[in-house]
Each structure stands twice: as C-alpha cells, then as structure tokens.
Design a protein around this motif. Structure first.
Motif, PDB file in Angstrom:
ATOM      1  N   HIS A 251       0.913  -1.208  -0.065  1.00  0.00           N
ATOM      2  CA  HIS A 251      -0.045   0.067  -0.014  1.00  0.00           C
ATOM      3  C   HIS A 251       0.782   1.304   0.121  1.00  0.00           C
ATOM      4  O   HIS A 251       0.244   2.133  -0.270  1.00  0.00           O
ATOM      5  N   GLY A 252       2.014   1.092   0.612  1.00  0.00           N
ATOM      6  CA  GLY A 252       2.999   2.250   0.564  1.00  0.00           C
ATOM      7  C   GLY A 252       2.650   2.974   1.702  1.00  0.00           C
ATOM      8  O   GLY A 252       3.269   4.162   1.713  1.00  0.00           O
ATOM      9  N   GLY A 253       2.407   2.390   2.897  1.00  0.00           N
ATOM     10  CA  GLY A 253       1.950   2.823   4.067  1.00  0.00           C
ATOM     11  C   GLY A 253       1.234   2.219   4.700  1.00  0.00           C
ATOM     12  O   GLY A 253       0.702   0.839   4.203  1.00  0.00           O
ATOM     13  N   VAL A 254       0.959   2.331   6.225  1.00  0.00           N
ATOM     14  CA  VAL A 254       0.097   1.531   7.068  1.00  0.00           C
ATOM     15  C   VAL A 254      -1.183   1.308   6.404  1.00  0.00           C
ATOM     16  O   VAL A 254      -2.079   2.499   6.340  1.00  0.00           O
ATOM     17  N   PRO A 255      -1.879   0.290   6.111  1.00  0.00           N
ATOM     18  CA  PRO A 255      -3.174   0.206   5.594  1.00  0.00           C
ATOM     19  C   PRO A 255      -4.240   0.700   6.730  1.00  0.00           C
ATOM     20  O   PRO A 255      -3.916   0.290   7.893  1.00  0.00           O
TER      21      PRO A 255
END
Length: 329
Positions: A251-255
């Motif tokens: 996701h490119g970061g914490v979902p």
C-alpha cells in the motif's frame, strides 16, 4: 440491511492447455460466464462499500456481492484482472506474504499440484501412508488407522482420499515431517525447481501495487498461510504483524480499514481480539453462507465459485435465491 454474497476464487486458467490439466481450477470460460451471471443477478461492491455500510455511513445495494481472490496467484493478474476491468467490476485480492516476497512455494500449493499430477488419488494416499510408516522409528506419530479415520472424510468438493492427503500434509503430522513428505512428493510428481515454480505461480510486489492503482483492494492472507487456530497468542500476533508489514509495502504505508482473509478459514477468539486491536475492518471465513447482515464483520461467510452457475443464461441458483430473500434460508 441488504444481504451480502461474498464469492471466493483460487486458480483460474485455461486447463486444457495447461501443464496441469488435473488441477482443481475454474476454466477461463467458466469464469467469464460466472462474472456475467453475477452481473445479471447481483450488484458488485468494493471492499470500501462494505466497510462504509458496516459503519452505517451508507447502505449496501440490494443483492450486494463482493468478489475475493485468495492466495496471490499470477492467474489473478493475467487472467482475472483483464476480465474484471472489461466489465467494470471491483474486487479484492488476498496474497500471503512469503511466496510473494520469498520465492517459496507454500506447502498447501505443492499439495494441489501433487494431486493434479497424480490422478490415481487412492494410490497416492497409500503411498503417503507408506512414507509415514518410514518415520515411525524417529518420530512419535498417531497409529495409521487413527490417521485414516480422522482425516479420510469427504468434504463438499473432495473425496476421502483427497481430503486425507490434504489434511495429513497440512496439519495432521508434525511440521518437519509433513514438510519433508510434501517436498518429496512434489519432486516425484511435479519435478520442477521450487523457485522457478514460485515465479510462475504467484504475483510479485509490483503486480500487487498495480492492482491497487487500478482500483482493486489488496488485503491480508497471513505471512506463512498457516492455520491460525493452531498457534498460541504470541505466534498469532507475530503472524498478523508480518501480514501488516507486508501490506504496508504493497500500500505504500500502514493500511487503513484493512481486511483479513483467514488462511484455510482458520481463526479463533484470540485471532479476533488481535485483529480488532490492529484496526482490521473485515474478516473473511470459508463458511459457506450468505451474510444476512454485517453484525459480525470479522466472521463473514463466503461462497466457493462452485456454488454459483457459470453461465449468464442460467436460472438463479439456490444461493442466489437465498440472497434475494435477504440471506435467510
């Protein structure tokens, strides 16, 4: 509240021209026909629609449907995705972390291809029993007749010999024993380098990111694809942590409002408690049913692809009729 029908998919491929025509998979033609049937009888939703409905922010449409794809197979990217996009259908995908990032073939998938390459399932079951006997001098194992009675029980889609092979190699023996037996059978019947096989079988990280860019959701399916209810609290917490770390890379970061699809449909109260504490919005089981409501969001039932017709012109099946009644059979 509208009923929610969740459909699960695994292998989707042109079996007739496959190296493994014996694989239990949905053919491309059947997949296309089933999508057209679903369009005819359901309103396909995105995961975000279901999460919003759970919060009371919106209502699900009548006869709502969610499409889910388990295990991170390359089939989903090369075969399913173009057909979903052609029809404007959203879907969600649930890859386990280890095969995507580690170049490993999961034992459960090795078992599928062993079965596909050995059409004589009774012979395979007997061979497995003989192999188990060879371990008795080194490891304490249940008696042969007890193993057979416990695991050779037919399921909705498999006969007793197939269920025996699957269950014994998935969880009926000590981990080290079943992993060695699975690899030996894989080498004998499939005979392909494991790393090369993994590249053919699973999506990679960039393909998963591409799914998201195209509007699809990617959720959790564990790291090692293990039976969560067989793990203690610490091991479950570690498995969920690895799942979230993997999703963060996708996701490119914490979902946020992420979904957990339970490997083997396996979970317990500890799993649910841990998932709530980690912000998990929905949990997908393998219990065959239509969800009449979203009152138990971490225990949503799903239908197998085999539960629905594979032609747009087919009469509404029993599960479709139940969904029209609001999920109350």
């Amino acid at each position: 509240m509208s009923a929610l029908t969740i459909v699960m998919y695994h292998y989707i491929r042109d079996l007739a021209r496959s190296r493994y025509p014996g694989l239990k998979a949905l053919t491309v033609k059947a997949f296309e026909g089933q999508l057209d049937y679903i369009i005819q009888h359901y309103r396909v939703c995105a995961v975000q629609d279901v999460v919003a409905a759970r919060r009371g922010e919106r209502r699900l449409p009548p006869n709502a449907c969610l499409l889910t794809f388990d295990d991170g197979f390359l089939d989903h990217f090369t075969t399913a995705l173009p057909r979903l996009l052609d029809r404007g259908l959203p879907a969600s995908f649930y890859p386990p972390a280890v095969p995507v990032e580690g170049g490993r073939v999961l034992d459960t998938h090795k078992i599928h291809f062993i079965l596909a390459a050995c059409p004589d399932r009774a012979k395979l079951a007997r061979q497995l029993l003989d192999m188990i006997e060879g371990w008795r001098g080194d490891v304490a194992l249940p008696p042969t007749d007890a193993l057979w009675r416990q695991h050779a029980v037919g399921s909705r889609f498999d006969g007793p010999e197939v269920v025996f092979v699957k269950r014994v190699l998935q969880r009926g023996l000590p981990t080290d024993v079943r992993s060695v037996l699975t690899q030996r059978l894989f080498e004998e019947f499939v005979g392909v380098d494991v790393r090369a096989f993994a590249q053919e079988l699973y999506m990679d990280l960039e393909q998963l990111r591409c799914l998201r860019r195209l509007g699809m959701d990617v959720g959790g399916h564990g790291a090692e694809h293990v039976w969560l209810d067989a793990l203690d609290r610490r091991a479950q917490d570690a498995e969920i942590s690895r799942t979230l770390a993997f999703l963060a890379r996708v996701h490119g970061g914490v979902p946020v409002d992420w979904v957990m699809c339970y490997p083997f449909g396996s979970y317990d109260e500890t799993t649910l408690e841990l998932l709530r504490s980690r912000g998990c919005a929905l949990g997908l089981t393998t219990r065959a049913a239509v969800a009449p409501d979203l009152g138990r969001p971490l225990e949503l039932p799903r239908l197998d692809t085999n539960d629905l017709p594979t032609s747009a012109t087919a009469e509404p099946g029993a599960w479709t009729v139940e969904a029209l009644r609001g999920g109350h059979g």
